[in-house]
Design an enzyme around this catalytic site. Structure first.
Site, short mmCIF file in Angstrom:
data_model
loop_
_atom_site.label_atom_id
_atom_site.label_comp_id
_atom_site.label_asym_id
_atom_site.label_seq_id
_atom_site.Cartn_x
_atom_site.Cartn_y
_atom_site.Cartn_z
N CYS A 1 0.79 -1.17 0.27
CA CYS A 1 -0.13 -0.07 -0.01
C CYS A 1 0.88 1.30 -0.02
O CYS A 1 0.28 2.31 -0.19
CB CYS A 1 -0.93 0.06 1.07
SG CYS A 1 -2.08 -1.47 1.24
N HIS B 1 -3.04 7.06 2.16
CA HIS B 1 -3.78 5.70 1.53
C HIS B 1 -4.87 5.49 2.29
O HIS B 1 -5.38 5.65 3.55
CB HIS B 1 -2.84 4.80 2.14
CG HIS B 1 -3.17 3.37 2.06
ND1 HIS B 1 -3.63 2.92 0.93
CD2 HIS B 1 -3.43 2.22 2.81
CE1 HIS B 1 -4.04 1.64 1.01
NE2 HIS B 1 -3.92 1.47 1.99
N ASN C 1 -10.02 -0.21 -0.14
CA ASN C 1 -8.79 -0.15 0.00
C ASN C 1 -8.19 -0.69 -1.46
O ASN C 1 -8.12 -1.81 -1.64
CB ASN C 1 -8.17 -0.84 1.20
CG ASN C 1 -6.56 -0.87 1.29
OD1 ASN C 1 -5.97 -0.47 0.48
ND2 ASN C 1 -6.43 -1.23 2.51
N1 COA Z 1 -18.74 -8.55 8.64
C1 COA Z 1 -19.26 -8.88 10.07
N2 COA Z 1 -18.65 -9.37 11.03
C2 COA Z 1 -17.36 -9.36 10.79
C3 COA Z 1 -16.74 -9.05 9.66
C4 COA Z 1 -17.63 -8.62 8.62
N3 COA Z 1 -17.19 -8.43 7.24
N4 COA Z 1 -15.38 -9.55 9.59
C5 COA Z 1 -15.08 -9.71 10.96
N5 COA Z 1 -16.41 -9.83 11.56
C6 COA Z 1 -16.61 -9.89 13.10
C7 COA Z 1 -15.34 -10.95 13.56
O1 COA Z 1 -15.79 -12.30 13.40
C8 COA Z 1 -15.61 -10.62 14.97
O2 COA Z 1 -16.58 -11.21 15.73
P1 COA Z 1 -16.55 -12.14 17.14
O3 COA Z 1 -16.35 -10.81 18.06
O4 COA Z 1 -17.72 -12.81 17.31
O5 COA Z 1 -15.11 -13.16 17.09
C9 COA Z 1 -16.21 -9.27 15.15
O6 COA Z 1 -16.43 -8.86 13.87
C10 COA Z 1 -14.94 -8.04 15.62
O7 COA Z 1 -13.82 -8.61 14.66
P2 COA Z 1 -12.47 -7.62 14.75
O8 COA Z 1 -11.44 -8.31 14.15
O9 COA Z 1 -12.07 -7.74 16.31
O10 COA Z 1 -12.95 -6.37 14.35
P3 COA Z 1 -12.46 -5.20 14.55
O11 COA Z 1 -12.94 -4.11 15.17
O12 COA Z 1 -11.02 -5.11 14.76
O13 COA Z 1 -12.40 -4.27 13.03
C11 COA Z 1 -11.13 -4.46 10.94
C12 COA Z 1 -11.53 -5.01 12.13
C13 COA Z 1 -10.25 -4.90 9.96
C14 COA Z 1 -12.07 -3.21 10.50
C15 COA Z 1 -9.99 -3.33 11.54
O14 COA Z 1 -9.05 -4.25 12.41
C16 COA Z 1 -9.08 -2.63 10.84
O15 COA Z 1 -9.32 -1.81 10.36
N6 COA Z 1 -7.65 -2.76 10.90
C17 COA Z 1 -6.88 -2.23 10.06
C18 COA Z 1 -6.83 -2.98 8.60
C19 COA Z 1 -6.33 -2.29 7.64
O16 COA Z 1 -6.61 -1.10 7.32
N7 COA Z 1 -5.42 -3.03 6.51
C20 COA Z 1 -4.88 -2.52 5.47
C21 COA Z 1 -3.56 -1.65 5.89
S1 COA Z 1 -2.92 -1.24 4.44
#
Ligand code: COA
Length: 333
Positions: A111, A260, A290
């Protein structure tokens, strides 16, 4: 000698897929995706390829700059989703555009890729080796997503963005030069942290030869979302502060922060840490998701097309992601 962006272009696959569409094929919802990321829809490639999107974006950038393909000396494509291992996407783009004089190669910095490519072009142009560069960020990430993994596949999209970058002389007054001095790319900084690379990874082919047998199993993007989030909200503001310091520019002088487009919560957190108005952080993630290396140049092109960029504007650009890598620049438009 300085380098200036003199034209931009972008290309998105024709097909859009909304959060609502995804909720029909997997256990997710518009509410979950948009509240956690700001993403509402993304473009996914059907007949488009990384090379075809790149050619279209690059062609538009050349047109916007008023530069002919034959004038391009250096053509760099940043991508992690090239259509071939070899030839490089850049060589495919060279052929597609008829940029026969260009030296062409790809860069893999995920990215941060467009920013790494921009800085590489800047270094070549500053030394006087080349005069005109075409820098592209392009991805068809949808082909390396596990569409059974709702925690990653909903976040990403496909597309390409491009910029024409040109060297300008010491007087800064050539066509496109700044009246207040050299303008252009004022400062950049970039970094890598391979020790944390596995938090956002997609494995390539394994050894498979007469000595060791590894059946070809496709590998998909795996991510520790929370670790990536923590990396982004700490590294990006620090990188931006360093590059502003290097450029001798105060955060208050910056008109736009072109970041980004991974997640709106990361962008809001960066704005807060910089004590900057979040309104100075334009967005494309709502309709693109993204797009890795393509995020920054697509957003820059959208801003350019809307007439948001005026001569003399100070703009910060910043990319971050897989590697782990990060890169920021201050430019004067
Ligand atoms: N729809 C519904 N539920 C979802 C889901 C989706 N698409 N994806 C994950 N979940 C669920 C998980 O299974 C989890 O359920 P559980 O609590 O029953 O186990 C719950 O949502 C929370 O998951 P979690 O991973 O803890 O969510 P989060 O609040 O950390 O959010 C992201 C996830 C990915 C949005 C967040 O971590 C993030 O933005 N990270 C940065 C990622 C990024 O930008 N990467 C690229 C960088 S270049």
């Amino acid at each position: 000698m300085t380098t200036r962006i003199i034209g931009t272009g972008s290309s998105l696959p024709r097909q859009t897929v909304t959060n609502e569409d995804l909720s029909k094929i997997m256990d997710t919802s518009d509410e979950w995706i948009s509240s956690r990321t700001g993403i509402r829809e993304r473009h996914l490639a059907k007949e488009e390829t990384t090379a075809s999107l790149s050619v279209e974006a690059a062609g538009k950038a050349l047109q916007n700059a008023g530069v002919l393909a034959e004038e391009v000396d250096l053509l760099i494509v940043a991508t992690i989703t090239g259509d071939y291992v070899t030839p490089s996407t850049a060589c495919e783009v060279q052929a597609g555009l008829g940029a026969s004089r260009a030296v062409a190669f790809d860069i893999n910095a995920a990215c941060s890729g467009f920013m790494f490519a921009l800085h590489t072009a800047h270094a070549y142009l500053q030394t006087g080796i080349y005069r005109t560069a075409l820098v592209v960020g392009a991805e068809t990430l949808s082909k390396i997503m596990d569409w059974n993994d709702r925690s990653t596949c909903v976040l990403f999209g496909d597309g390409a963005g491009a910029a024409v970058v040109r060297a300008f002389g010491e007087d800064g007054m050539e066509k496109g030069g700044s009246e207040n001095g050299f303008g252009g790319l004022l400062a950049f900084e970039q970094g890598s942290d391979g020790l944390r690379g596995k938090v956002l990874a997609c494995e390539g082919r394994r050894n498979n030869n007469p000595l060791v047998q590894n059946p070809l199993v496709p590998s998909y993007v795996g991510m520790d979302g929370q670790e990536v989030y923590k990396f982004a909200v700490s590294t990006v503001p620090a990188s931006i502060l360093r590059v502003l310091d290097r450029a001798g520019v105060d955060a208050g002088e910056v008109k736009y922060f072109v970041l980004h487009q991974a997640n709106i919560r990361i962008i809001q957190s960066v704005a807060k840490r910089l004590r900057a108005d979040v309104g100075k952080f334009p967005l494309s993630l709502d309709h693109c998701g993204n797009v890795s290396a393509a995020s920054v140049p697509i957003l820059l092109d959208e801003m350019n097309q809307k007439g948001m960029l005026e001569k003399g504007d100070k703009i910060v650009m910043s990319g971050f992601g897989g590697g782990l890598t990060w890169a920021s620049a201050v430019i004067e438009w």
